[in-house]
Design an enzyme around this catalytic site. Structure first.
Site, short mmCIF file in Angstrom:
data_model
loop_
_atom_site.label_atom_id
_atom_site.label_comp_id
_atom_site.label_asym_id
_atom_site.label_seq_id
_atom_site.Cartn_x
_atom_site.Cartn_y
_atom_site.Cartn_z
N GLN A 123 0.83 -1.22 0.00
CA GLN A 123 0.00 0.00 0.00
C GLN A 123 0.86 1.27 0.00
O GLN A 123 0.35 2.35 -0.29
CB GLN A 123 -0.90 0.04 1.25
CG GLN A 123 -1.67 -1.24 1.53
CD GLN A 123 -2.62 -1.62 0.42
OE1 GLN A 123 -3.39 -0.79 -0.07
NE2 GLN A 123 -2.55 -2.88 -0.01
N TYR A 151 0.97 11.25 -10.90
CA TYR A 151 0.51 10.15 -10.03
C TYR A 151 -0.08 9.00 -10.85
O TYR A 151 0.24 7.83 -10.64
CB TYR A 151 -0.54 10.69 -9.04
CG TYR A 151 -1.22 9.61 -8.22
CD1 TYR A 151 -0.55 8.98 -7.18
CD2 TYR A 151 -2.53 9.21 -8.51
CE1 TYR A 151 -1.18 7.98 -6.44
CE2 TYR A 151 -3.16 8.22 -7.77
CZ TYR A 151 -2.48 7.61 -6.73
OH TYR A 151 -3.09 6.62 -6.00
N ARG A 177 -10.91 21.58 -10.80
CA ARG A 177 -9.49 21.41 -10.51
C ARG A 177 -8.80 20.72 -11.69
O ARG A 177 -9.37 19.78 -12.27
CB ARG A 177 -9.37 20.53 -9.26
CG ARG A 177 -8.13 20.70 -8.48
CD ARG A 177 -8.20 19.90 -7.20
NE ARG A 177 -8.44 18.47 -7.44
CZ ARG A 177 -8.30 17.54 -6.50
NH1 ARG A 177 -7.97 17.88 -5.28
NH2 ARG A 177 -8.52 16.27 -6.78
N1 LIG Z 1 -7.37 6.38 -0.70
C1 LIG Z 1 -7.75 6.23 -1.96
O1 LIG Z 1 -8.86 6.63 -2.34
C2 LIG Z 1 -6.86 5.56 -2.95
C3 LIG Z 1 -7.29 5.48 -4.30
C4 LIG Z 1 -6.47 4.85 -5.22
C5 LIG Z 1 -5.28 4.30 -4.82
N2 LIG Z 1 -4.86 4.42 -3.52
C6 LIG Z 1 -3.57 3.83 -3.14
O2 LIG Z 1 -3.75 3.09 -1.95
C7 LIG Z 1 -2.56 3.11 -1.18
C8 LIG Z 1 -2.86 3.55 0.24
O3 LIG Z 1 -3.44 4.84 0.20
P1 LIG Z 1 -3.99 5.57 1.49
O4 LIG Z 1 -5.19 6.33 1.07
O5 LIG Z 1 -4.08 4.63 2.62
O6 LIG Z 1 -2.83 6.65 1.73
P2 LIG Z 1 -2.00 7.01 3.05
O7 LIG Z 1 -1.18 8.20 2.67
O8 LIG Z 1 -2.89 7.10 4.23
O9 LIG Z 1 -1.06 5.73 3.21
C9 LIG Z 1 0.15 5.55 2.53
C10 LIG Z 1 1.17 5.02 3.52
O10 LIG Z 1 2.40 4.79 2.84
C11 LIG Z 1 3.45 5.28 3.65
N3 LIG Z 1 4.60 5.63 2.81
C12 LIG Z 1 4.70 6.66 1.94
N4 LIG Z 1 5.91 6.70 1.40
C13 LIG Z 1 6.61 5.66 1.93
C14 LIG Z 1 7.93 5.20 1.78
N5 LIG Z 1 8.79 5.82 0.95
N6 LIG Z 1 8.32 4.12 2.48
C15 LIG Z 1 7.46 3.50 3.34
N7 LIG Z 1 6.20 3.90 3.53
C16 LIG Z 1 5.77 4.98 2.84
C17 LIG Z 1 2.88 6.49 4.34
O11 LIG Z 1 3.59 6.90 5.49
C18 LIG Z 1 1.47 6.01 4.65
O12 LIG Z 1 1.41 5.36 5.91
C19 LIG Z 1 -1.59 4.01 -1.94
O13 LIG Z 1 -0.79 3.19 -2.76
C20 LIG Z 1 -2.50 4.84 -2.81
O14 LIG Z 1 -1.85 5.32 -3.96
C21 LIG Z 1 -5.64 5.04 -2.58
#
Ligand SMILES: NC(=O)c1ccc[n+]([C@@H]2O[C@H](COP(=O)([O-])OP(=O)(O)OC[C@H]3O[C@@H](n4cnc5c(N)ncnc54)[C@H](O)[C@@H]3O)[C@@H](O)[C@H]2O)c1
Length: 327
Positions: free
Chosen positions: A81, A149, A284
């Site tokens: 994730q 992204y 946006r």
């Molecule tokens: N939330 C959404 O609607 C959504 C939609 C599409 C895709 N995603 C994907 O789902 C995943 C989780 O998203 P989320 O909403 O929980 O975001 P979030 O920002 O809450 O979680 C991401 C986590 O990754 C960690 N992280 C970032 N860079 C890092 C690194 N270099 N090394 C180790 N850890 C690292 C962050 O500290 C965080 O805890 C991501 O890959 C995101 O792109 C989320």
């Protein structure tokens, strides 16, 4: 660590989706390893299970191959994730987004391949549909990416496919559509729309909608996403692996609908919220007008059966935000 239950590495396990996955799989008795550098995640997301004997936190960075290699030791399944989310963040800083989302992803694939993990399930994104206009979105038809992204998330899929073909690493990509729910961060410039609006409404501030509010999204409650991750990890159907799935509820709602529901549900806690006015601003850059997933592939190959509509999920999420973050 318990005998018999698969060990799961959840990267980004201190983030919104990752911490919910940690909590769920710990509740099922799995040993869980979390790799996170707390770039956007928080220690408070771990507090309910940090002392669980089945939980191990590794503070590290996926941009560092050694951290990835350390984290995958003795792991059966990876749920990757960790990434830098947010289209605007990637427009402001494409280099860091690429380093984490592409180079970090590749490090995790290499480490997982070398450790011979059983399967690599990863967070892909609906942003991969880019400028493709057809609705609903079906996995096989994508357009051109509309942001840095989106490029990174598409590159993830390309790399995963190559690792499946070239090295035999089983992979499944989950294209998440606008996920929301407990623990999603309402703070910061890149906060997602639902927690941001909830916080503003709780403080009797006007939420600002970009555009006229008629843009629509397939808002997906976190428990539906947990179900997809579990199905992706456990499926024994050979036709179901080495591919990608829309991870959504399969319905769309406009931003105006969303705000109406939020006001209605929050007004049950504070009736003044029903009278908060909405502000409208310009559209946006990089936002597509409408998004709606077909979830037929996930239903057919994985047996996916989402339990939470937007309204059902919002009731749960609003109750959580009120309990944890009300002013
Ligand atoms: N939330 C959404 O609607 C959504 C939609 C599409 C895709 N995603 C994907 O789902 C995943 C989780 O998203 P989320 O909403 O929980 O975001 P979030 O920002 O809450 O979680 C991401 C986590 O990754 C960690 N992280 C970032 N860079 C890092 C690194 N270099 N090394 C180790 N850890 C690292 C962050 O500290 C965080 O805890 C991501 O890959 C995101 O792109 C989320």
């Amino acid at each position: 660590m318990k005998e018999g239950k698969s060990t799961i590495l959840i990267t980004g396990g201190a983030g919104f989706i990752g911490s919910n996955l940690c909590e769920y799989f710990l509740s099922k008795g799995h040993p869980v390893v979390c790799l996170d550098n707390f770039a956007t995640g928080h220690k408070h997301n771990l507090k309910d299970f940090i002392t669980n004997e089945n939980f191990r936190l590794i503070e590290g960075d996926i941009r560092n191959l050694a951290d990835c290699q350390n984290a995958v030791q003795n792991v059966d399944y990876v749920m990757h994730q960790a990434a830098l989310g947010s289209v605007p963040r990637s427009i402001n800083d494409p280099i860091t987004t690429n380093d984490v989302n592409v180079s970090g992803f590749l490090n995790m694939l290499v480490a997982s391949r070398d450790a011979k993990v059983k399967r690599f399930v990863y967070a892909a994104s609906s942003s991969t549909y880019g400028d493709s206009e057809g609705l609903p979105k079906v996995e096989e038809v994508i357009g051109k990416p509309l942001s840095p992204y989106a490029i990174t998330k598409y590159v993830n899929e390309l790399y995963a496919e190559i690792f499946s073909r070239t090295y035999g690493l089983e992979t499944i990509g989950l294209r998440y559509f606008n996920v929301f729910g407990r623990k999603q961060d309402p703070q910061g410039a890149y906060a997602a729309v639902i927690p941001k609006f909830v916080m503003q409404l709780m403080q009797l501030e006007s939420p600002k909608i970009n555009g006229d509010g008629n843009y629509s999204r397939d808002f997906t409650y976190i428990d539906n996403v947990i179900q997809m991750n579990e199905l992706a990890m456990t499926t024994q159907n050979p036709a179901a692996v080495n591919t990608v799935y829309n991870t959504a509820y399969g319905d769309r709602n406009t931003l105006n609908n969303l705000v109406d529901y939020l006001k209605k549900y929050l007004a049950e806690y504070d009736p003044r919220i029903a009278d908060v006015a909405i502000e409208y601003g310009p559209n946006r850059a990089g936002d597509i007008p409408h998004s709606l997933a077909s979830i037929e592939k996930a239903k057919a190959l994985l047996g996916y059966d989402p339990q939470f509509s937007l309204q059902e999920g919002l009731k749960e999420a609003v109750s959580w935000y009120w309990e944890h973050l009300a002013p």
